[in-house]
Motif scaffolding. Structure first.
Motif, mmCIF file in Angstrom:
data_model
loop_
_atom_site.group_PDB
_atom_site.id
_atom_site.type_symbol
_atom_site.label_atom_id
_atom_site.label_comp_id
_atom_site.label_asym_id
_atom_site.label_seq_id
_atom_site.Cartn_x
_atom_site.Cartn_y
_atom_site.Cartn_z
ATOM 1 N N GLY A 37 -29.326 13.222 -86.761
ATOM 2 C CA GLY A 37 -29.059 14.363 -87.321
ATOM 3 C C GLY A 37 -28.694 14.375 -88.467
ATOM 4 O O GLY A 37 -29.033 15.466 -89.080
ATOM 5 N N PHE A 38 -27.890 13.619 -88.848
ATOM 6 C CA PHE A 38 -27.151 13.650 -90.109
ATOM 7 C C PHE A 38 -28.130 13.803 -91.383
ATOM 8 O O PHE A 38 -28.412 14.455 -92.084
ATOM 9 N N ASP A 39 -29.202 12.740 -91.174
ATOM 10 C CA ASP A 39 -30.332 12.462 -92.211
ATOM 11 C C ASP A 39 -31.128 13.743 -92.095
ATOM 12 O O ASP A 39 -31.754 14.285 -93.121
ATOM 13 N N ALA A 40 -31.464 14.387 -90.794
ATOM 14 C CA ALA A 40 -32.062 15.508 -90.620
ATOM 15 C C ALA A 40 -31.492 16.761 -91.456
ATOM 16 O O ALA A 40 -32.282 17.588 -92.257
ATOM 17 N N VAL A 41 -30.267 16.976 -91.506
ATOM 18 C CA VAL A 41 -29.561 18.130 -92.052
ATOM 19 C C VAL A 41 -29.791 17.817 -93.402
ATOM 20 O O VAL A 41 -29.980 18.814 -94.312
ATOM 21 N N LYS A 42 -29.613 16.807 -94.038
ATOM 22 C CA LYS A 42 -29.580 16.383 -95.484
ATOM 23 C C LYS A 42 -31.011 16.616 -95.906
ATOM 24 O O LYS A 42 -31.068 17.182 -96.983
ATOM 25 N N ALA A 43 -32.046 16.028 -95.458
ATOM 26 C CA ALA A 43 -33.290 16.387 -95.767
ATOM 27 C C ALA A 43 -33.876 17.482 -95.685
ATOM 28 O O ALA A 43 -34.422 18.206 -96.651
ATOM 29 N N VAL A 44 -33.550 18.477 -94.723
ATOM 30 C CA VAL A 44 -33.736 20.010 -94.773
ATOM 31 C C VAL A 44 -32.956 20.644 -96.016
ATOM 32 O O VAL A 44 -33.844 21.522 -96.723
ATOM 33 N N GLY A 45 -31.851 20.301 -96.253
ATOM 34 C CA GLY A 45 -31.217 20.737 -97.500
ATOM 35 C C GLY A 45 -31.810 20.409 -98.784
ATOM 36 O O GLY A 45 -31.947 21.167 -99.732
ATOM 37 N N GLU A 46 -32.464 19.301 -98.739
ATOM 38 C CA GLU A 46 -33.195 18.731 -100.022
ATOM 39 C C GLU A 46 -34.717 18.901 -100.310
ATOM 40 O O GLU A 46 -35.196 18.933 -101.238
ATOM 41 N N GLN A 47 -35.349 19.187 -98.941
ATOM 42 C CA GLN A 47 -36.823 19.286 -99.084
ATOM 43 C C GLN A 47 -37.030 20.788 -98.821
ATOM 44 O O GLN A 47 -36.294 21.600 -98.243
ATOM 45 N N ASP A 48 -38.229 21.258 -99.245
ATOM 46 C CA ASP A 48 -38.942 22.509 -98.787
ATOM 47 C C ASP A 48 -39.645 22.098 -97.635
ATOM 48 O O ASP A 48 -40.762 21.739 -97.472
ATOM 49 N N VAL A 49 -38.944 22.336 -96.493
ATOM 50 C CA VAL A 49 -39.440 22.162 -95.012
ATOM 51 C C VAL A 49 -39.800 23.455 -94.519
ATOM 52 O O VAL A 49 -39.152 24.451 -94.436
ATOM 53 N N ASP A 50 -41.140 23.358 -93.876
ATOM 54 C CA ASP A 50 -41.845 24.584 -93.193
ATOM 55 C C ASP A 50 -41.473 24.450 -91.632
ATOM 56 O O ASP A 50 -41.513 25.453 -90.942
ATOM 57 N N LEU A 51 -41.528 23.286 -91.239
ATOM 58 C CA LEU A 51 -41.431 22.999 -89.808
ATOM 59 C C LEU A 51 -40.668 21.730 -89.471
ATOM 60 O O LEU A 51 -41.159 20.711 -90.056
ATOM 61 N N MET A 52 -40.087 21.749 -88.254
ATOM 62 C CA MET A 52 -39.392 20.604 -87.946
ATOM 63 C C MET A 52 -39.787 20.028 -86.316
ATOM 64 O O MET A 52 -39.782 20.809 -85.456
ATOM 65 N N PHE A 53 -40.025 18.648 -86.310
ATOM 66 C CA PHE A 53 -40.269 18.151 -84.882
ATOM 67 C C PHE A 53 -38.989 17.325 -84.677
ATOM 68 O O PHE A 53 -38.527 16.498 -85.428
ATOM 69 N N LEU A 54 -38.259 17.907 -83.667
ATOM 70 C CA LEU A 54 -36.994 17.320 -83.654
ATOM 71 C C LEU A 54 -36.809 16.737 -81.834
ATOM 72 O O LEU A 54 -36.944 17.688 -81.179
ATOM 73 N N ASP A 55 -36.211 15.682 -82.139
ATOM 74 C CA ASP A 55 -35.753 15.028 -80.873
ATOM 75 C C ASP A 55 -34.490 15.844 -80.398
ATOM 76 O O ASP A 55 -33.735 16.205 -81.247
ATOM 77 N N ILE A 56 -34.090 15.642 -79.115
ATOM 78 C CA ILE A 56 -32.849 16.460 -78.801
ATOM 79 C C ILE A 56 -31.629 15.327 -78.714
ATOM 80 O O ILE A 56 -30.542 15.462 -79.137
ATOM 81 N N GLN A 57 -31.949 14.355 -77.775
ATOM 82 C CA GLN A 57 -30.830 13.211 -77.298
ATOM 83 C C GLN A 57 -30.917 12.255 -78.487
ATOM 84 O O GLN A 57 -31.965 11.363 -78.485
ATOM 85 N N MET A 58 -30.045 12.149 -79.481
ATOM 86 C CA MET A 58 -29.872 11.148 -80.595
ATOM 87 C C MET A 58 -28.423 10.918 -80.732
ATOM 88 O O MET A 58 -27.473 11.851 -80.367
ATOM 89 N N PRO A 59 -28.160 9.767 -81.242
ATOM 90 C CA PRO A 59 -26.762 9.528 -81.500
ATOM 91 C C PRO A 59 -26.013 10.589 -82.571
ATOM 92 O O PRO A 59 -26.746 10.857 -83.603
ATOM 93 N N LYS A 60 -24.701 10.628 -82.426
ATOM 94 C CA LYS A 60 -23.977 11.294 -83.243
ATOM 95 C C LYS A 60 -24.243 12.920 -83.370
ATOM 96 O O LYS A 60 -23.326 13.323 -82.904
ATOM 97 N N LEU A 61 -25.413 13.425 -83.867
ATOM 98 C CA LEU A 61 -25.606 14.716 -83.604
ATOM 99 C C LEU A 61 -26.952 14.828 -82.944
ATOM 100 O O LEU A 61 -27.864 14.189 -83.028
ATOM 101 N N ASP A 62 -26.816 15.868 -81.963
ATOM 102 C CA ASP A 62 -28.035 15.863 -81.073
ATOM 103 C C ASP A 62 -29.008 17.256 -81.775
ATOM 104 O O ASP A 62 -28.402 17.755 -82.841
#
Length: 128
Positions: A37-62
């Protein structure tokens, strides 16, 4: 219209499977893959993202915590092995909810729904 997508899943095989299925959809460009999840938050902030495919149960941030930490809403297709989060996902305005293992046909349905939720390029404000 090109849909710039991000894949977020802590399981490498799950990311690979989804990436392979997405190669059949020329309108989708995977711009990032994240294993947490940490990498996802960072990537969305840095990339021009239109759509996210997101798992729910992950370590640290769900997956739900990821959505809470984003600076802007991103249309999201949840991709998970757990059906008990479906109501919560739709309360979070999910585009769709894919239950692992899902088929190529089911992914195509989700992408069809997503195309109606992704803003057109002139509204997104990015030059493509």
């Amino acid at each position: 219209m090109t849909i710039r997508a991000i894949i977020v899943d802590d399981e490498p095989l799950a990311r690979q499977y989804l990436r392979e299925l997405l190669t059949e959809h020329a309108q989708v460009q995977v711009v990032a893959e994240c294993k947490n999840g940490f990498d996802a938050v960072k990537a969305v902030g840095e990339q021009d993202v239109d759509l996210m495919f997101l798992d729910i149960q992950m370590p640290k941030l769900d997956g739900f915590e990821v959505l809470e930490l984003l600076d802007r809403p991103v249309p999201t297709i949840f991709v998970t092995a757990y059906d008990e989060y479906a109501v919560r996902a739709f309360d979070a305005h999910a585009v769709d909810y894919l239950l692992k293992p899902f088929s190529a046909e089911r992914l195509a349905e989700a992408l069809s729904r997503a195309q109606h939720r992704v803003p057109p390029p002139d509204i997104r404000g990015s030059a493509r």
